[in-house]
Design a protein around this motif. Structure first.
Motif, PDB file in Angstrom:
ATOM      1  N   VAL A  45       8.368  49.916  26.012  1.00 40.12           N
ATOM      2  CA  VAL A  45       7.193  50.772  26.176  1.00 40.12           C
ATOM      3  C   VAL A  45       7.534  52.155  25.633  1.00 40.12           C
ATOM      4  O   VAL A  45       8.574  52.722  26.003  1.00 40.12           O
ATOM      5  N   PRO A  46       6.711  52.716  24.741  1.00 37.88           N
ATOM      6  CA  PRO A  46       6.994  54.064  24.240  1.00 37.88           C
ATOM      7  C   PRO A  46       7.211  55.048  25.383  1.00 37.88           C
ATOM      8  O   PRO A  46       6.508  55.012  26.392  1.00 37.88           O
ATOM      9  N   LEU A  47       8.188  55.914  25.222  1.00 36.95           N
ATOM     10  CA  LEU A  47       8.571  56.831  26.292  1.00 36.95           C
ATOM     11  C   LEU A  47       7.413  57.697  26.746  1.00 36.95           C
ATOM     12  O   LEU A  47       7.289  58.038  27.928  1.00 36.95           O
ATOM     13  N   GLN A  48       6.522  58.068  25.823  1.00 37.09           N
ATOM     14  CA  GLN A  48       5.437  58.972  26.174  1.00 37.09           C
ATOM     15  C   GLN A  48       4.220  58.258  26.746  1.00 37.09           C
ATOM     16  O   GLN A  48       3.228  58.892  27.107  1.00 37.09           O
ATOM     17  N   SER A  49       4.273  56.935  26.881  1.00 34.01           N
ATOM     18  CA  SER A  49       3.106  56.179  27.333  1.00 34.01           C
ATOM     19  C   SER A  49       2.856  56.352  28.829  1.00 34.01           C
ATOM     20  O   SER A  49       3.786  56.347  29.641  1.00 34.01           O
ATOM     21  N   TYR A  50       1.576  56.453  29.194  1.00 31.53           N
ATOM     22  CA  TYR A  50       1.209  56.562  30.606  1.00 31.53           C
ATOM     23  C   TYR A  50       1.514  55.272  31.365  1.00 31.53           C
ATOM     24  O   TYR A  50       1.551  55.264  32.594  1.00 31.53           O
ATOM     25  N   ASP A  64       2.174  61.162  27.866  1.00 28.68           N
ATOM     26  CA  ASP A  64       0.768  61.352  27.521  1.00 28.68           C
ATOM     27  C   ASP A  64      -0.108  60.692  28.572  1.00 28.68           C
ATOM     28  O   ASP A  64       0.143  59.546  28.963  1.00 28.68           O
ATOM     29  N   ASN A  65      -1.146  61.412  29.010  1.00 25.52           N
ATOM     30  CA  ASN A  65      -2.051  60.822  29.979  1.00 25.52           C
ATOM     31  C   ASN A  65      -2.943  59.793  29.304  1.00 25.52           C
ATOM     32  O   ASN A  65      -2.977  59.688  28.071  1.00 25.52           O
ATOM     33  N   TYR A  66      -3.677  59.043  30.110  1.00 26.22           N
ATOM     34  CA  TYR A  66      -4.515  57.976  29.574  1.00 26.22           C
ATOM     35  C   TYR A  66      -5.720  58.503  28.808  1.00 26.22           C
ATOM     36  O   TYR A  66      -6.370  57.741  28.089  1.00 26.22           O
ATOM     37  N   THR A  67      -6.033  59.768  28.948  1.00 23.86           N
ATOM     38  CA  THR A  67      -7.166  60.347  28.243  1.00 23.86           C
ATOM     39  C   THR A  67      -6.748  61.643  27.589  1.00 23.86           C
ATOM     40  O   THR A  67      -5.765  62.281  27.992  1.00 23.86           O
ATOM     41  N   ASP A  68      -7.484  62.035  26.582  1.00 20.12           N
ATOM     42  CA  ASP A  68      -7.199  63.274  25.859  1.00 20.12           C
ATOM     43  C   ASP A  68      -7.462  64.463  26.780  1.00 20.12           C
ATOM     44  O   ASP A  68      -8.590  64.682  27.221  1.00 20.12           O
TER      45      ASP A  68
END
Length: 403
Positions: free
Chosen positions: A238-243, A329-333
């Motif tokens: 899983v990408p490190l920045q993924s929520y 990164d959060n799930y939304t912008d």
């Protein structure tokens, strides 16, 4: 012209995904082959077998094979009958588990009288999952990611073949959360509203839980090793920045021990799940099945495999803060969540801007002092996707969840 077997359908039944550019096919010949998904394990349960037919490449609906007779027969003469519980899904009448001292044959008779039989398959020796570990790693192309790796110990002196599947569940935090909601007391003029505490059984407490299953073929072997031990095999990245790994994450790993025929089948299937191989001279229909037609074995080909495997499973929980404090990164912008409109109850023309915005926004903050006194609306709103994560998953903790 060679007949193109339907890779799209095989992709659906095996859970293998891929993004490819849409291509228009003209005058492509088509065979309605039987598709079989049959995995029998040492678990004591009612097992299921799925039957369907291949579909045209431009079709969007599956074609279940209905009203078939399905049964397993072991080498001592015991028959395990299956009954159709849903269209194309056949469930064993009784619970049972594959016995390592026996071998099994799958028998199918379709509603049009066609008969199919599998080769005889035997349950391999079982294996234990020792542990699952998470670590931060880096790839020159993919960048940093969290890898989930399994260690396992088998019981075979000659080594074993392994396949893995997983169910993952991850906790998501709402970008902005309020424990209150706006209640509409009157949706006609004169409009009237108040705010009340949210019922946690309905709205949760600012967290949501999303579940997914693996969609790729994960196989490895220990036949070429000195010991029957799986060491640090990566089952999920899983990408490190993924929520997905932003809060708390759980993976239920299922480990199947395969026989060589089954392993060879998945090896070929894995090769042809690569979109770059779709247009090679070797088509998906050339992947051999261990199920053949009694009447037309050379032309009435079967897609799928009858698998008899031993299975063990283990659940692993992971907190992001256990191994990293890197931002995710959060799930939304977040830029979409910067504005907090405070609409009027009544605009003076018989309309309620607040009522209209409640279609797309939710309540964020408690009302200020002087609530209800014009001018200006007392309620601060935020986009639903920013203040409510329920579009991504359930607000209720799963039964297995442990904090």
């Amino acid at each position: 012209m060679k007949k193109i077997k339907i890779l799209l359908y095989l992709t659906i039944i095996t859970g293998i995904g891929g993004c490819i550019e849409q291509v228009e096919f003209d005058n492509v010949s088509f065979d309605t082959n039987l598709v079989v998904k049959a995995i029998i394990t040492n678990e004591i349960k009612q097992h299921t077998i799925e039957l369907s037919r291949t579909i045209p490449i431009d079709s969007t609906e599956l074609s279940p094979e209905k009203s078939a007779f399905v049964a397993l027969v072991d080498n001592v003469g015991t028959t395990y009958n299956f009954t159709e519980t849903e269209d194309g899904i056949y469930t064993s009448v009784n619970s049972f588990g594959a016995d390592p001292a026996r071998s099994y044959t799958l028998s199918i008779q379709t509603s049009n009288g066609q008969r199919y039989n599998s080769t005889t398959e035997k349950l391999p020796e079982d294996s234990n999952i020792d542990d699952i570990r998470a670590s931060v790693e880096n790839d020159d192309i993919e960048g940093p990611f969290i890898a989930f790796k399994v260690n396992a110990t088998g019981n075979s002196t000659d080594g074993s073949y392994y396949r893995y599947e997983y169910d993952e569940t991850y906790k998501i935090k709402s970008f902005v959360w309020s424990p209150f909601r706006i209640r509409v007391l009157s949706n006609i003029s004169p409009y009237n509203f108040d705010y009340i505490p949210k019922d946690p059984d309905i709205y949760g407490e600012g967290f949501c839980y999303t579940s997914d299953t693996s969609n790729s073929i994960l196989i490895t072997e220990t036949k070429t090793l000195s010991q029957d031990q799986v060491s640090g095999f990566t089952v999920r990245k899983v990408p490190l920045q993924s929520y997905i790994v932003g809060q708390r994450y759980s993976i239920l790993l299922k480990q199947y021990v395969l026989n060589q025929n089954t392993y060879d089948y998945y090896t070929l299937l894995d090769k042809f799940s690569d979109p770059s191989d779709i247009f090679t001279q070797t088509q998906v229909g050339n992947i051999p099945s261990n199920i053949t037609s009694e009447t037309n074995p050379t032309t009435d080909l079967v897609i799928g495999f009858f698998e008899v495997s031993s299975i063990t499973s283990k659940r692993f929980f992971f907190n992001r803060t256990d191994i990293t404090d890197a931002y995710y990164d959060n799930y939304t912008d977040s830029s979409l969540c910067d504005e907090f409109p405070r609409p009027l109850f009544n605009d003076g023309f018989g309309n309620s801007p607040l009522l209209e915005l409640l279609e797309t926004h939710i309540f964020y903050d408690a009302p200020p002092v002087g609530f209800g006194s014009p001018p200006g609306g007392p309620y601060e709103l935020i986009l639903k996707q920013c203040g409510d994560c329920s579009h991504l998953g359930s607000v209720k903790e799963p039964d297995f969840w442990i904090e």
